[in-house]
Motif scaffolding. Structure first.
Motif, PDB file in Angstrom:
ATOM      1  N   PHE A  14       0.840  -1.213   0.022  1.00  0.00           N
ATOM      2  CA  PHE A  14       0.034   0.173  -0.055  1.00  0.00           C
ATOM      3  C   PHE A  14       0.756   1.194  -0.165  1.00  0.00           C
ATOM      4  O   PHE A  14       0.686   2.230  -0.703  1.00  0.00           O
ATOM      5  CB  PHE A  14      -0.888   0.072   1.075  1.00  0.00           C
ATOM      6  CG  PHE A  14      -1.828  -1.229   1.519  1.00  0.00           C
ATOM      7  CD1 PHE A  14      -2.131  -1.829   0.313  1.00  0.00           C
ATOM      8  CD2 PHE A  14      -2.651  -1.367   2.398  1.00  0.00           C
ATOM      9  CE1 PHE A  14      -3.018  -2.916   0.343  1.00  0.00           C
ATOM     10  CE2 PHE A  14      -3.555  -2.290   2.529  1.00  0.00           C
ATOM     11  CZ  PHE A  14      -3.743  -3.051   1.423  1.00  0.00           C
ATOM     12  N   SER A  18       0.876   4.057  -2.791  1.00  0.00           N
ATOM     13  CA  SER A  18       0.575   5.645  -2.261  1.00  0.00           C
ATOM     14  C   SER A  18       1.606   6.501  -2.946  1.00  0.00           C
ATOM     15  O   SER A  18       1.272   7.647  -3.565  1.00  0.00           O
ATOM     16  CB  SER A  18       0.663   5.573  -0.707  1.00  0.00           C
ATOM     17  OG  SER A  18       0.569   7.044  -0.479  1.00  0.00           O
ATOM     18  N   ASP A  49      -2.335  -0.075  -7.820  1.00  0.00           N
ATOM     19  CA  ASP A  49      -2.075   1.145  -8.387  1.00  0.00           C
ATOM     20  C   ASP A  49      -3.028   1.584  -9.266  1.00  0.00           C
ATOM     21  O   ASP A  49      -3.787   2.828  -9.301  1.00  0.00           O
ATOM     22  CB  ASP A  49      -0.525   1.095  -8.916  1.00  0.00           C
ATOM     23  CG  ASP A  49      -0.193   2.500  -9.119  1.00  0.00           C
ATOM     24  OD1 ASP A  49      -0.751   3.723  -8.913  1.00  0.00           O
ATOM     25  OD2 ASP A  49       1.007   2.458  -9.944  1.00  0.00           O
ATOM     26  N   TRP A  52      -6.737   2.559  -7.839  1.00  0.00           N
ATOM     27  CA  TRP A  52      -6.760   3.457  -7.128  1.00  0.00           C
ATOM     28  C   TRP A  52      -6.869   4.701  -8.146  1.00  0.00           C
ATOM     29  O   TRP A  52      -7.496   5.730  -8.037  1.00  0.00           O
ATOM     30  CB  TRP A  52      -5.543   3.807  -6.429  1.00  0.00           C
ATOM     31  CG  TRP A  52      -5.693   4.908  -5.306  1.00  0.00           C
ATOM     32  CD1 TRP A  52      -6.726   5.990  -5.536  1.00  0.00           C
ATOM     33  CD2 TRP A  52      -4.623   5.254  -4.270  1.00  0.00           C
ATOM     34  NE1 TRP A  52      -6.228   6.738  -4.209  1.00  0.00           N
ATOM     35  CE2 TRP A  52      -5.234   6.479  -3.589  1.00  0.00           C
ATOM     36  CE3 TRP A  52      -3.381   4.679  -3.703  1.00  0.00           C
ATOM     37  CZ2 TRP A  52      -4.544   7.030  -2.694  1.00  0.00           C
ATOM     38  CZ3 TRP A  52      -2.949   5.274  -2.501  1.00  0.00           C
ATOM     39  CH2 TRP A  52      -3.334   6.406  -2.273  1.00  0.00           C
ATOM     40  N   GLU A  58      -8.738   3.565  -2.557  1.00  0.00           N
ATOM     41  CA  GLU A  58      -7.471   3.135  -2.053  1.00  0.00           C
ATOM     42  C   GLU A  58      -7.252   1.987  -1.627  1.00  0.00           C
ATOM     43  O   GLU A  58      -8.294   1.094  -1.477  1.00  0.00           O
ATOM     44  CB  GLU A  58      -7.126   4.283  -0.694  1.00  0.00           C
ATOM     45  CG  GLU A  58      -7.488   5.857  -1.185  1.00  0.00           C
ATOM     46  CD  GLU A  58      -7.171   6.496   0.283  1.00  0.00           C
ATOM     47  OE1 GLU A  58      -6.649   5.919   1.311  1.00  0.00           O
ATOM     48  OE2 GLU A  58      -7.292   7.716   0.251  1.00  0.00           O
TER      49      GLU A  58
END
Length: 221
Positions: A14, A18, A49, A52, A58
Motif C-alpha cells: 500500500f 501511495s 495502483d 486507485w 484506495e
C-alpha cells in the motif's frame, strides 16, 4: 466476517502504491533516498495502483475486494478443471456431483476462506496457478497450450518470486512439445508462442535499472 482481514504485510504494498499515486514511483522513501524494492508482488502492486488511479478507491478498501474476486474465479476454474477431466464410464455421469463436492470442500476450508482476503496477492497467485494447471491439462492444441501457459506463467512470476518455477516448468513443457513436433516449422510456431515469458526478463531488467538489484530487498534482508 471472521476471515475478512488485512494483514500487516499488505501495508508494505500500500505504501508503494501511495508513493506512485503521489508521482514518486514505486519507492519506499522519496528522493534523495535510493529506490528499494521492499515488496515481492510486482503485479499485485500494479493492480492496486491502477485501481486507485482509475476508480479513486484506495488499497485498504480495494485490496480485499479484488482478492475475493480472484478467489471466486478460482472456484470457477477449479470446477471446470474437475468437470473436464476424463472419467471412466461409470463416473462420467457423476461429474457434476464431484464438482459440487469440490465447491463445498473449498467453501468450508478455513485456509481458503482466510486467504480470500488478507490484502495480499495470495488469492491472485492461487488463481493463476489453477489457470496454469487448467491450460496444460484441458487445452488440446499445443500452440494454444504454449501461448496461454506462457502468458499465465509470466503473470505468476510477476506476482511472486516462486512463480519463476512455473516459468521453468513451462520451458520444459515447451521443449517436450517441440521434441514431439519433429517439424521445424511447427517448432518455430511453438517458440514464438512462448514469447510471453520474455516479459519476466523485461521486468528483471527494469528491476536492475530502477533498484540497482537483481532481487527484491527482502531476499537480502
Amino acid at each position: 466476517q471472521v476471515f475478512w482481514f488485512l494483514t500487516d504485510d499488505a501495508y508494505i504494498a500500500f505504501r508503494y502504491v501511495s508513493n506512485s499515486v503521489l508521482g514518486l514511483g514505486y519507492v519506499w522513501n522519496a528522493a534523495p533516498f535510493q529506490p528499494v524494492e521492499g515488496y515481492t508482488s510486482f503485479l499485485w502492486v500494479v493492480i492496486l495502483d491502477l485501481t486507485w488511479k482509475v476508480t479513486g478507491i484506495e488499497p485498504p478498501e480495494s485490496a480485499n475486494v479484488i482478492a475475493f474476486f480472484f478467489s471466486y474465479l478460482t472456484l470457477i476454474v477449479s470446477g471446470l478443471l474437475l468437470f473436464r477431466m476424463k472419467w471412466s464410464g461409470r463416473l462420467q455421469s457423476s461429474r457434476l456431483l464431484f464438482v459440487a463436492i469440490l465447491m463445498i470442500f473449498l467453501l468450508l476450508n478455513r485456509s481458503y476462506l482466510a486467504w480470500s482476503s488478507s490484502g495480499l496477492e495470495t488469492a491472485m497467485f492461487c488463481f493463476l496457478v489453477t489457470v496454469w494447471i487448467f491450460v496444460f491439462t484441458s487445452i488440446v492444441r499445443p500452440t494454444r497450450q504454449v501461448l496461454w501457459g506462457s502468458s499465465t506463467a509470466a503473470c505468476i512470476a510477476l506476482t511472486r518470486p516462486d512463480g519463476l518455477l512455473f516459468c521453468l516448468a513451462t520451458l520444459v513443457i515447451v521443449g517436450l512439445l517441440i521434441f514431439r513436433a519433429g517439424d521445424r516449422r511447427k517448432s518455430w510456431h511453438l517458440v514464438l508462442r512462448a514469447s510471453p515469458l520474455l516479459i519476466v526478463s523485461v521486468h528483471m531488467g527494469w528491476r536492475l535499472w530502477y533498484y540497482r538489484s537483481w532481487l527484491p530487498n527482502t531476499y537480502y534482508a
